[in-house]
Design a protein around this motif. Structure first.
Motif, PDB file in Angstrom:
ATOM      1  N   PHE A  99     -58.258 -27.494  20.980  1.00 12.86           N
ATOM      2  CA  PHE A  99     -57.682 -28.383  19.985  1.00 12.86           C
ATOM      3  C   PHE A  99     -56.812 -27.545  19.061  1.00 12.86           C
ATOM      4  O   PHE A  99     -57.297 -26.614  18.423  1.00 12.86           O
ATOM      5  CB  PHE A  99     -58.788 -29.084  19.189  1.00 12.86           C
ATOM      6  CG  PHE A  99     -59.641 -29.984  20.046  1.00 12.86           C
ATOM      7  CD1 PHE A  99     -59.205 -31.259  20.373  1.00 12.86           C
ATOM      8  CD2 PHE A  99     -60.872 -29.561  20.533  1.00 12.86           C
ATOM      9  CE1 PHE A  99     -59.975 -32.098  21.162  1.00 12.86           C
ATOM     10  CE2 PHE A  99     -61.652 -30.392  21.318  1.00 12.86           C
ATOM     11  CZ  PHE A  99     -61.200 -31.657  21.639  1.00 12.86           C
ATOM     12  N   GLY A 100     -55.520 -27.871  18.991  1.00 14.06           N
ATOM     13  CA  GLY A 100     -54.586 -27.077  18.197  1.00 14.06           C
ATOM     14  C   GLY A 100     -54.527 -27.492  16.744  1.00 14.06           C
ATOM     15  O   GLY A 100     -54.474 -26.653  15.849  1.00 14.06           O
ATOM     16  N   GLN A 101     -54.542 -28.794  16.520  1.00 10.21           N
ATOM     17  CA  GLN A 101     -54.526 -29.309  15.155  1.00 10.21           C
ATOM     18  C   GLN A 101     -54.969 -30.763  15.171  1.00 10.21           C
ATOM     19  O   GLN A 101     -54.870 -31.435  16.193  1.00 10.21           O
ATOM     20  CB  GLN A 101     -53.154 -29.151  14.510  1.00 10.21           C
ATOM     21  CG  GLN A 101     -52.048 -29.997  15.077  1.00 10.21           C
ATOM     22  CD  GLN A 101     -50.783 -29.864  14.250  1.00 10.21           C
ATOM     23  OE1 GLN A 101     -50.825 -29.720  13.039  1.00 10.21           O
ATOM     24  NE2 GLN A 101     -49.644 -29.913  14.918  1.00 10.21           N
ATOM     25  N   PRO A 102     -55.462 -31.254  14.029  1.00 14.39           N
ATOM     26  CA  PRO A 102     -55.957 -32.629  13.992  1.00 14.39           C
ATOM     27  C   PRO A 102     -54.826 -33.651  14.044  1.00 14.39           C
ATOM     28  O   PRO A 102     -53.693 -33.371  13.640  1.00 14.39           O
ATOM     29  CB  PRO A 102     -56.699 -32.708  12.655  1.00 14.39           C
ATOM     30  CG  PRO A 102     -56.099 -31.639  11.817  1.00 14.39           C
ATOM     31  CD  PRO A 102     -55.649 -30.556  12.753  1.00 14.39           C
ATOM     32  N   VAL A 103     -55.187 -34.822  14.536  1.00 16.13           N
ATOM     33  CA  VAL A 103     -54.275 -35.959  14.548  1.00 16.13           C
ATOM     34  C   VAL A 103     -54.592 -36.798  13.313  1.00 16.13           C
ATOM     35  O   VAL A 103     -55.656 -37.417  13.224  1.00 16.13           O
ATOM     36  CB  VAL A 103     -54.439 -36.797  15.828  1.00 16.13           C
ATOM     37  CG1 VAL A 103     -53.553 -38.038  15.784  1.00 16.13           C
ATOM     38  CG2 VAL A 103     -54.126 -35.962  17.063  1.00 16.13           C
ATOM     39  N   ILE A 104     -53.693 -36.770  12.361  1.00 17.66           N
ATOM     40  CA  ILE A 104     -53.877 -37.522  11.129  1.00 17.66           C
ATOM     41  C   ILE A 104     -53.653 -39.002  11.432  1.00 17.66           C
ATOM     42  O   ILE A 104     -52.735 -39.371  12.171  1.00 17.66           O
ATOM     43  CB  ILE A 104     -52.931 -37.004  10.027  1.00 17.66           C
ATOM     44  CG1 ILE A 104     -53.307 -35.556   9.692  1.00 17.66           C
ATOM     45  CG2 ILE A 104     -52.960 -37.892   8.792  1.00 17.66           C
ATOM     46  CD1 ILE A 104     -52.342 -34.823   8.792  1.00 17.66           C
ATOM     47  N   THR A 105     -54.507 -39.837  10.872  1.00 18.54           N
ATOM     48  CA  THR A 105     -54.430 -41.280  11.093  1.00 18.54           C
ATOM     49  C   THR A 105     -53.009 -41.789  10.839  1.00 18.54           C
ATOM     50  O   THR A 105     -52.383 -41.431   9.848  1.00 18.54           O
ATOM     51  CB  THR A 105     -55.429 -42.004  10.180  1.00 18.54           C
ATOM     52  OG1 THR A 105     -56.724 -41.454  10.427  1.00 18.54           O
ATOM     53  CG2 THR A 105     -55.442 -43.496  10.443  1.00 18.54           C
ATOM     54  N   GLY A 106     -52.527 -42.591  11.777  1.00 14.17           N
ATOM     55  CA  GLY A 106     -51.174 -43.131  11.694  1.00 14.17           C
ATOM     56  C   GLY A 106     -50.150 -42.304  12.446  1.00 14.17           C
ATOM     57  O   GLY A 106     -49.015 -42.732  12.636  1.00 14.17           O
TER      58      GLY A 106
END
Length: 156
Positions: A99-106
């Motif tokens: 996992f490289g970075q989080p997926v921010i909502t939206g």
């Protein structure tokens, strides 16, 4: 966007080291995150508590579960390729997944794929696919790795 159509092992093998395609962008909204939380019983506040996330999260928002991002892979893979003339498809494994970075909502995500390796295992096609799930407007992907699938082609 046109799907890649594959009818045989040889057609698949001809794509070795080539990009197979990209999916459409897909928005990861709070409703999808909440449904995933309910399905997996993972209700950690960083995913589902929008008020607390606004106040306490370094992202100032909720974020998608990493495994939600991963679970979107089959849906997006189906947009890229159609493998015909098969009896069955089996998800075989994941390698070098990170996992490289989080997926921010939206945010919107898409799948980018390349054929990493292919083998004929006594008539069963093992395809290893380099994949990246990109986040629109971000340089670093949300997730990357190698997905392995077994395609059981019909005998000619």
């Amino acid at each position: 966007m046109e799907k890649l159509i594959i009818n045989s092992y040889d057609e698949f093998a001809a794509k070795l080291d080539m990009e197979l395609g990209k999916s459409e962008w897909l928005e990861v909204d709070q409703e999808r995150i909440n449904m995933f939380a309910d399905a997996t019983l993972d209700h950690q506040w960083i995913h589902v508590d929008t008020e607390k996330a606004k106040a306490e999260s370094p992202y100032k928002s909720t974020i998608a579960h990493g495994y939600l991002t991963l679970s979107l892979l089959p849906y997006m893979w189906e947009q890229i390729i159609e493998v015909r003339n098969i009896k069955m498809l089996v998800n075989y494994g994941m390698d070098k997944m990170r996992f490289g970075q989080p997926v921010i909502t939206g945010s919107r995500v898409r799948l980018v794929t390349k054929l990493h390796n292919i083998q004929n295992l006594r008539g069963i096609c093992k395809a290893e696919i380099d994949f990246k799930i990109e986040i629109e407007g971000q340089r670093k992907p949300a997730l990357e790795g190698i997905a392995s699938f077994l395609y059981y082609f019909n005998a000619n």
